[in-house]
Design a protein around this motif. Structure first.
Motif, PDB file in Angstrom:
ATOM      1  N   UNK A 340     -49.545   6.506 -18.922  1.00 60.93           N
ATOM      2  CA  UNK A 340     -50.760   5.949 -18.729  1.00 60.93           C
ATOM      3  C   UNK A 340     -51.804   6.461 -19.578  1.00 60.93           C
ATOM      4  N   UNK A 341     -51.463   7.527 -20.252  1.00 56.81           N
ATOM      5  CA  UNK A 341     -52.613   8.347 -21.220  1.00 56.81           C
ATOM      6  C   UNK A 341     -53.404   7.515 -22.145  1.00 56.81           C
ATOM      7  N   UNK A 342     -52.502   6.690 -22.768  1.00 50.56           N
ATOM      8  CA  UNK A 342     -53.463   5.836 -23.594  1.00 50.56           C
ATOM      9  C   UNK A 342     -54.249   4.823 -23.134  1.00 50.56           C
ATOM     10  N   UNK A 343     -53.912   4.364 -22.014  1.00 55.79           N
ATOM     11  CA  UNK A 343     -54.930   3.248 -21.413  1.00 55.79           C
ATOM     12  C   UNK A 343     -56.040   4.190 -20.756  1.00 55.79           C
ATOM     13  N   UNK A 344     -55.914   5.145 -20.070  1.00 58.77           N
ATOM     14  CA  UNK A 344     -56.825   6.098 -19.529  1.00 58.77           C
ATOM     15  C   UNK A 344     -57.693   6.724 -20.715  1.00 58.77           C
ATOM     16  N   UNK A 345     -57.512   6.743 -21.886  1.00 53.72           N
ATOM     17  CA  UNK A 345     -58.368   6.849 -22.846  1.00 53.72           C
ATOM     18  C   UNK A 345     -59.657   5.976 -23.064  1.00 53.72           C
ATOM     19  N   UNK A 346     -59.251   4.725 -22.704  1.00 53.99           N
ATOM     20  CA  UNK A 346     -60.280   3.700 -22.830  1.00 53.99           C
ATOM     21  C   UNK A 346     -61.340   3.632 -21.880  1.00 53.99           C
ATOM     22  N   UNK A 347     -61.180   4.493 -20.715  1.00 54.73           N
ATOM     23  CA  UNK A 347     -62.212   4.563 -19.826  1.00 54.73           C
ATOM     24  C   UNK A 347     -63.382   5.616 -19.983  1.00 54.73           C
ATOM     25  N   UNK A 348     -64.667   5.398 -19.509  1.00 57.77           N
ATOM     26  CA  UNK A 348     -65.577   6.373 -19.356  1.00 57.77           C
ATOM     27  C   UNK A 348     -64.921   7.900 -19.387  1.00 57.77           C
ATOM     28  N   UNK A 349     -65.545   8.758 -20.172  1.00 55.57           N
ATOM     29  CA  UNK A 349     -64.867  10.242 -20.163  1.00 55.57           C
ATOM     30  C   UNK A 349     -65.024  10.771 -18.738  1.00 55.57           C
ATOM     31  N   UNK A 350     -66.020  10.519 -17.900  1.00 60.64           N
ATOM     32  CA  UNK A 350     -66.043  10.981 -16.734  1.00 60.64           C
ATOM     33  C   UNK A 350     -65.388  10.454 -15.599  1.00 60.64           C
ATOM     34  N   UNK A 351     -64.725   9.426 -15.897  1.00 58.60           N
ATOM     35  CA  UNK A 351     -63.777   8.724 -14.908  1.00 58.60           C
ATOM     36  C   UNK A 351     -62.308   9.030 -15.281  1.00 58.60           C
ATOM     37  N   UNK A 352     -62.067   9.523 -16.569  1.00 67.01           N
ATOM     38  CA  UNK A 352     -60.719   9.504 -16.887  1.00 67.01           C
ATOM     39  C   UNK A 352     -59.981  10.807 -15.935  1.00 67.01           C
ATOM     40  N   UNK A 353     -60.454  11.859 -15.584  1.00 67.23           N
ATOM     41  CA  UNK A 353     -59.903  12.902 -14.574  1.00 67.23           C
ATOM     42  C   UNK A 353     -59.328  12.092 -13.185  1.00 67.23           C
ATOM     43  N   UNK A 354     -60.225  11.173 -12.872  1.00 66.99           N
ATOM     44  CA  UNK A 354     -59.965  10.531 -11.642  1.00 66.99           C
ATOM     45  C   UNK A 354     -58.676   9.694 -11.805  1.00 66.99           C
ATOM     46  N   UNK A 355     -58.648   9.017 -12.904  1.00 66.55           N
ATOM     47  CA  UNK A 355     -57.428   7.748 -12.988  1.00 66.55           C
ATOM     48  C   UNK A 355     -56.418   8.544 -13.491  1.00 66.55           C
ATOM     49  N   UNK A 356     -56.439   9.880 -14.233  1.00 71.56           N
ATOM     50  CA  UNK A 356     -55.256  10.807 -14.447  1.00 71.56           C
ATOM     51  C   UNK A 356     -54.625  11.384 -12.923  1.00 71.56           C
ATOM     52  N   UNK A 357     -55.685  11.510 -12.097  1.00 75.40           N
ATOM     53  CA  UNK A 357     -54.990  12.223 -10.850  1.00 75.40           C
ATOM     54  C   UNK A 357     -54.399  10.942 -10.094  1.00 75.40           C
ATOM     55  N   UNK A 358     -55.107   9.887  -9.869  1.00 73.95           N
ATOM     56  CA  UNK A 358     -54.425   8.433  -9.355  1.00 73.95           C
ATOM     57  C   UNK A 358     -53.020   8.227 -10.178  1.00 73.95           C
ATOM     58  N   UNK A 359     -52.786   8.337 -11.720  1.00 74.12           N
ATOM     59  CA  UNK A 359     -51.561   8.206 -11.967  1.00 74.12           C
ATOM     60  C   UNK A 359     -50.507   9.033 -11.815  1.00 74.12           C
ATOM     61  N   UNK A 360     -50.800  10.408 -11.588  1.00 73.33           N
ATOM     62  CA  UNK A 360     -49.760  11.379 -10.903  1.00 73.33           C
ATOM     63  C   UNK A 360     -49.566  10.905  -9.592  1.00 73.33           C
ATOM     64  N   UNK A 361     -50.410  10.769  -8.728  1.00 71.21           N
ATOM     65  CA  UNK A 361     -49.936  10.246  -7.345  1.00 71.21           C
ATOM     66  C   UNK A 361     -48.829   8.936  -7.431  1.00 71.21           C
TER      67      UNK A 361
END
Length: 380
Positions: A340-361
């Motif tokens: 999911x890393x490529x898609x997450x990079x298109x998100x605002x920087x402040x929200x990237x850690x949130x979606x990274x954590x969600x992708x781990x789950x």
């Protein structure tokens, strides 16, 4: 007895999954949310996703004892089949030959949990005896469950309650009255407590925090009481015809309130402390464990609302496996970033850690779903 899956009480697996979720990745989601959107509720939740420094309690401090409590609840059910095959109604009626078989299986289970705990602590890195930590979460679960099981198999309910009182009061008296060299008696600090002193003397290898270990030998004694509290709840739940559902719920809630009250009052003289696993901590978390269970029992087993809890069921059905994997044996974050890393990079920087954590789950749940559908469970 409520809804079961493959002979397992569904609400127990869901509760086990609920507490394990926060360890495997839930805490990272909350911390990331608190940074991305620092509103009071997320900031408070994030503050609850840390262990207390010493005295006091947070939600995160409750996760381990709730898990151990659930193991205690399961105990009467796990022994029921053996009693039925032996044609007896109580564990004390089991013939000695059957008890020997049970003891052997208990020793085996405890040994495996101890070994898995060593592995989680890095035993296979071969860092040397002095750098190896032998105390562990899984080891404490195994030892506390084992001794609670011995009490369950050999004593009636009144004597089991007496054992609970002896453990809690005895532990309190030892920590308050037993003098520690260079400190004296009743010094409940990391360096000066009798529990810390005992572990420094008798616990081999490396201590987690140099002067004490939160899963040390002596503080495992009151952890037996945590397992016993769960065992009492499991015994009560098996009394199917003795109480109506409403009465069962009221009794459980009342018991929880009493335990929480005892814990709060005892805290004034014997502080609530997860690392020492104080008797006040046992009572307080025992009460909250019952309340957590009552919620899932009511919603899932009584009212029948189960679909929403399926992700938690996946976690709870393979809780030890996902715990070990999340503690460093599997790099879920690497896999999630690869997918999911490529898609997450298109998100605002402040929200990237949130979606990274969600992708781990998400990756963890996909693995657990795969194992669940094939009925592959790490059973110990």
């Amino acid at each position: 007895m409520g809804n079961t899956t493959n002979g397992r009480l569904v609400s127990l697996d869901v509760l086990r999954g609920f507490v394990m979720f926060w360890i495997m990745s839930g805490e990272h989601i909350i911390h990331a949310l608190a940074k991305a959107m620092p509103i009071p509720v997320f900031i408070w939740m994030s503050s609850q996703m840390h262990h207390t420094d010493w005295n006091g309690i947070t939600f995160y401090d409750m996760i381990f004892p709730v898990f151990l409590f659930v193991a205690g609840v399961s105990m009467p059910y796990s022994f029921e089949k053996k009693m039925r095959s032996a044609g007896v109604k109580t564990p004390m009626e089991l013939p000695s030959s059957e008890k020997r078989k049970i003891y052997l299986s208990m020793v085996k289970r405890t040994g495996i949990l101890l070994l898995l705990g060593f592995v989680v602590n890095g035993l296979l890195r071969f860092d040397g005896y002095d750098q190896t930590r032998f105390a562990s979460v899984l080891g404490r679960i195994g030892l506390a469950w084992f001794f609670a099981g011995i009490i369950y198999l050999n004593f009636d309910l009144k004597k089991q309650l007496l054992w609970l009182a002896v453990i809690l009061v005895g532990y309190y008296l030892v920590l308050k009255l037993m003098p520690v060299p260079n400190f004296g008696a009743g010094i409940l600090t990391p360096e000066g407590s009798f529990s810390s002193y005992f572990d420094q003397k008798f616990l081999p290898g490396r201590l987690h925090s140099k002067v004490y270990d939160p899963e040390g030998l002596f503080s495992t004694i009151p952890a037996i009481a945590t397992a016993l509290l769960g065992m009492f709840l499991g015994t009560f739940l098996k009394m199917e015809d003795s109480f109506s559902i409403n009465k069962k719920l009221l009794i459980m809630i009342a018991s929880a309130v009493v335990l929480i009250g005892i814990g709060i009052l005892w805290n004034y003289d014997f502080p609530i402390n997860k690392r020492l696993w104080t008797s006040s901590f046992v009572c307080l978390v025992g009460g909250f464990s019952i309340l957590f269970f009552v919620f899932f029992y009511l919603v899932i087993d009584v009212l029948g609302f189960r679909k929403w809890a399926f992700p938690l069921l996946l976690i709870g059905s393979n809780s030890i496996l996902i715990y070990m994997a999340s503690e460093g044996l599997v790099n879920f974050k690497h896999t999630a970033e690869f997918v999911f890393g490529g898609a997450i990079e298109f998100l605002p920087l402040i929200w990237q850690p949130v979606f990274t954590a969600l992708s781990v789950t998400f990756v963890q749940l996909v693995l657990l779903y795969f194992l669940y559908k094939r009925k592959w469970f790490l059973k110990i």
